[in-house]
Design a protein around this motif. Structure first.
Motif, PDB file in Angstrom:
ATOM      1  N   ASP A  28       0.918  -1.259   0.004  1.00  0.00           N
ATOM      2  CA  ASP A  28       0.007   0.023   0.059  1.00  0.00           C
ATOM      3  C   ASP A  28       0.966   1.182   0.128  1.00  0.00           C
ATOM      4  OD1 ASP A  28      -2.900   1.166   0.317  1.00  0.00           O
ATOM      5  OD2 ASP A  28      -1.767   2.150   2.042  1.00  0.00           O
ATOM      6  N   THR A  29       1.954   1.244   0.631  1.00  0.00           N
ATOM      7  CA  THR A  29       2.755   2.406   0.938  1.00  0.00           C
ATOM      8  C   THR A  29       3.680   2.588  -0.806  1.00  0.00           C
ATOM      9  OG1 THR A  29       3.419   1.876   3.133  1.00  0.00           O
ATOM     10  CG2 THR A  29       4.923   3.337   1.810  1.00  0.00           C
ATOM     11  N   THR A  32       0.785   4.174  -2.934  1.00  0.00           N
ATOM     12  CA  THR A  32       0.823   5.567  -2.507  1.00  0.00           C
ATOM     13  C   THR A  32       1.841   6.433  -3.035  1.00  0.00           C
ATOM     14  OG1 THR A  32      -0.545   4.937  -0.584  1.00  0.00           O
ATOM     15  CG2 THR A  32       0.370   7.346  -0.781  1.00  0.00           C
ATOM     16  N   ARG A  33       3.061   5.941  -2.915  1.00  0.00           N
ATOM     17  CA  ARG A  33       4.150   6.868  -3.430  1.00  0.00           C
ATOM     18  C   ARG A  33       4.341   6.810  -4.891  1.00  0.00           C
ATOM     19  NH1 ARG A  33       8.698   4.689   1.150  1.00  0.00           N
ATOM     20  NH2 ARG A  33       7.530   5.844   2.959  1.00  0.00           N
ATOM     21  N   ILE A  49       8.942   1.853   4.507  1.00  0.00           N
ATOM     22  CA  ILE A  49       7.790   1.519   3.983  1.00  0.00           C
ATOM     23  C   ILE A  49       6.580   1.143   5.069  1.00  0.00           C
ATOM     24  CG2 ILE A  49       8.870   0.590   1.809  1.00  0.00           C
ATOM     25  CD1 ILE A  49       8.594  -2.302   2.844  1.00  0.00           C
ATOM     26  N   TYR A  50       7.000   0.970   6.408  1.00  0.00           N
ATOM     27  CA  TYR A  50       5.858   0.898   7.074  1.00  0.00           C
ATOM     28  C   TYR A  50       5.479   2.350   7.981  1.00  0.00           C
ATOM     29  CZ  TYR A  50       5.940  -4.076   7.216  1.00  0.00           C
ATOM     30  OH  TYR A  50       5.748  -5.252   6.867  1.00  0.00           O
ATOM     31  N   GLY A  52       3.146   5.082   8.967  1.00  0.00           N
ATOM     32  CA  GLY A  52       1.925   5.561   8.935  1.00  0.00           C
ATOM     33  C   GLY A  52       1.168   4.156   9.335  1.00  0.00           C
ATOM     34  N   LYS A 112      -2.624   8.223   7.337  1.00  0.00           N
ATOM     35  CA  LYS A 112      -1.578   7.156   7.024  1.00  0.00           C
ATOM     36  C   LYS A 112      -0.959   7.681   5.436  1.00  0.00           C
ATOM     37  CE  LYS A 112      -3.002   4.094   4.202  1.00  0.00           C
ATOM     38  NZ  LYS A 112      -3.978   3.067   3.494  1.00  0.00           N
ATOM     39  N   GLN A 113      -1.769   8.069   4.473  1.00  0.00           N
ATOM     40  CA  GLN A 113      -1.342   8.392   3.291  1.00  0.00           C
ATOM     41  C   GLN A 113      -0.231   9.723   3.465  1.00  0.00           C
ATOM     42  OE1 GLN A 113      -4.269   8.738   0.085  1.00  0.00           O
ATOM     43  NE2 GLN A 113      -3.404   6.864  -0.393  1.00  0.00           N
ATOM     44  N   GLN A 116       3.070   8.180   4.827  1.00  0.00           N
ATOM     45  CA  GLN A 116       3.710   7.149   3.887  1.00  0.00           C
ATOM     46  C   GLN A 116       4.427   8.237   2.801  1.00  0.00           C
ATOM     47  OE1 GLN A 116       0.066   5.275   2.374  1.00  0.00           O
ATOM     48  NE2 GLN A 116       0.701   3.551   3.322  1.00  0.00           N
ATOM     49  N   ALA A 119       8.013   9.942   5.521  1.00  0.00           N
ATOM     50  CA  ALA A 119       8.303   9.054   6.455  1.00  0.00           C
ATOM     51  C   ALA A 119       8.998   9.337   7.747  1.00  0.00           C
ATOM     52  CB  ALA A 119       9.016   7.742   5.753  1.00  0.00           C
ATOM     53  N   THR A 123       3.295   9.719  13.018  1.00  0.00           N
ATOM     54  CA  THR A 123       1.676   9.716  12.698  1.00  0.00           C
ATOM     55  C   THR A 123       1.052  10.501  13.783  1.00  0.00           C
ATOM     56  OG1 THR A 123       2.166   7.337  12.091  1.00  0.00           O
ATOM     57  CG2 THR A 123      -0.234   8.050  12.666  1.00  0.00           C
TER      58      THR A 123
END
Length: 273
Positions: A28-29, A32-33, A49-50, A52, A112-113, A116, A119, A123
């Protein structure tokens, strides 16, 4: 819908949602990127990549539970024995489920996005910044675009999932095993993911846009036109492969885990005195 069915849908949906979101978070990351305005490398590439994941972890259980409670309730409410009306019932149930679930999903998705694609930010810091700069409405930026993405997705995925399960069950003349339901979910999810990718790109751009910009206003057609003008068809389908991979795997885990968890919980409920 009866008490045991309600509880089973609540718990099974939540368990399935958490399982998928945490297992497939790296994909998902990456997706999104690939869709972000600054491009894949500037958004972080394969680093962090984790980023978020706390937002996803907090939102996934109530989000998935809300969807499946609504989905099962509307299916029960619209009960019909007509095979012709069955796909329509599943479409309406899935659409209602998405509208309710997005009330929980969108704030989690916004935080979250943004995490992402930056980084280095925590959060909690991103959440605080959104509230400070945009208020609560900032957490719901992209609600309309998310619903407009999720409803067409569900209109493809859930009727196809239910149809494939019914067909497979009829062919083998018995109820499907959980892994068979999961295979049907993977196929249905992958197809739905492919055809709705442009709407997912628009949703990502709206959520990541700078406050006050025209894209941040949430106009889906305007966001799609902007991507088309600058990047053409490849831009509209940016991230389609990791999206299909994540949702196919997600469909396998999510719908398989849901079916299995729900059947176990219902069986447990029947066995209790």
């Amino acid at each position: 819908m009866d008490g045991p069915g309600f509880t089973a849908s609540l718990v099974a949906g939540g368990v399935a949602g958490v399982s998928v979101d945490l297992i497939l978070f790296p994909l998902d990351t990456i997706k999104t990127r690939l869709q972000s305005p600054q491009g894949f490398k500037k958004a972080g590439g394969f680093r962090g990549i984790y980023a978020g994941v706390p937002s996803a972890a907090i939102g996934s259980f109530p989000n998935a539970a809300a969807f499946f409670i609504t989905y099962e309730y509307v299916k029960w409410f619209l009960h019909t024995d007509s095979s012709y009306l069955m796909p329509l019932k599943h479409m309406l149930a899935a659409s209602a489920g998405e509208v309710v679930a997005c009330l929980i999903r969108v704030p989690s998705e916004v935080v979250k996005q943004r995490a992402q694609v930056s980084a280095s930010s925590k959060t909690s810091q991103i959440f605080s910044n959104i509230l400070y700069q945009e208020g609560v409405q900032g957490l719901y930026r992209g609600y309309k675009s998310t619903v407009l993405r999720e409803i067409p997705f569900s209109l493809v995925q859930f009727p196809l999932w239910e149809f494939l399960k019914a067909l497979w069950s009829w062919r083998q003349d018995r109820v499907l095993d959980s892994w068979q339901s999961a295979v049907c979910g993977a196929f249905a999810g992958g197809l739905a993911a492919a055809v709705t990718t442009p709407l997912d790109v628009a949703k990502t751009r709206i959520m990541l846009a700078k406050p006050g910009s025209s894209t941040a206003s949430g106009n889906v057609l305007s966001a799609l036109h902007g991507v088309w003008r600058t990047q053409g068809l490849p831009g509209l389908f940016a991230g389609v492969l990791p999206r299909m991979a994540a949702i196919s795997l997600g469909g396998f885990i999510f719908l398989g885990a849901y079916d299995r968890s729900r059947s176990l919980l219902l069986e447990f409920g029947r066995e209790r005195p």
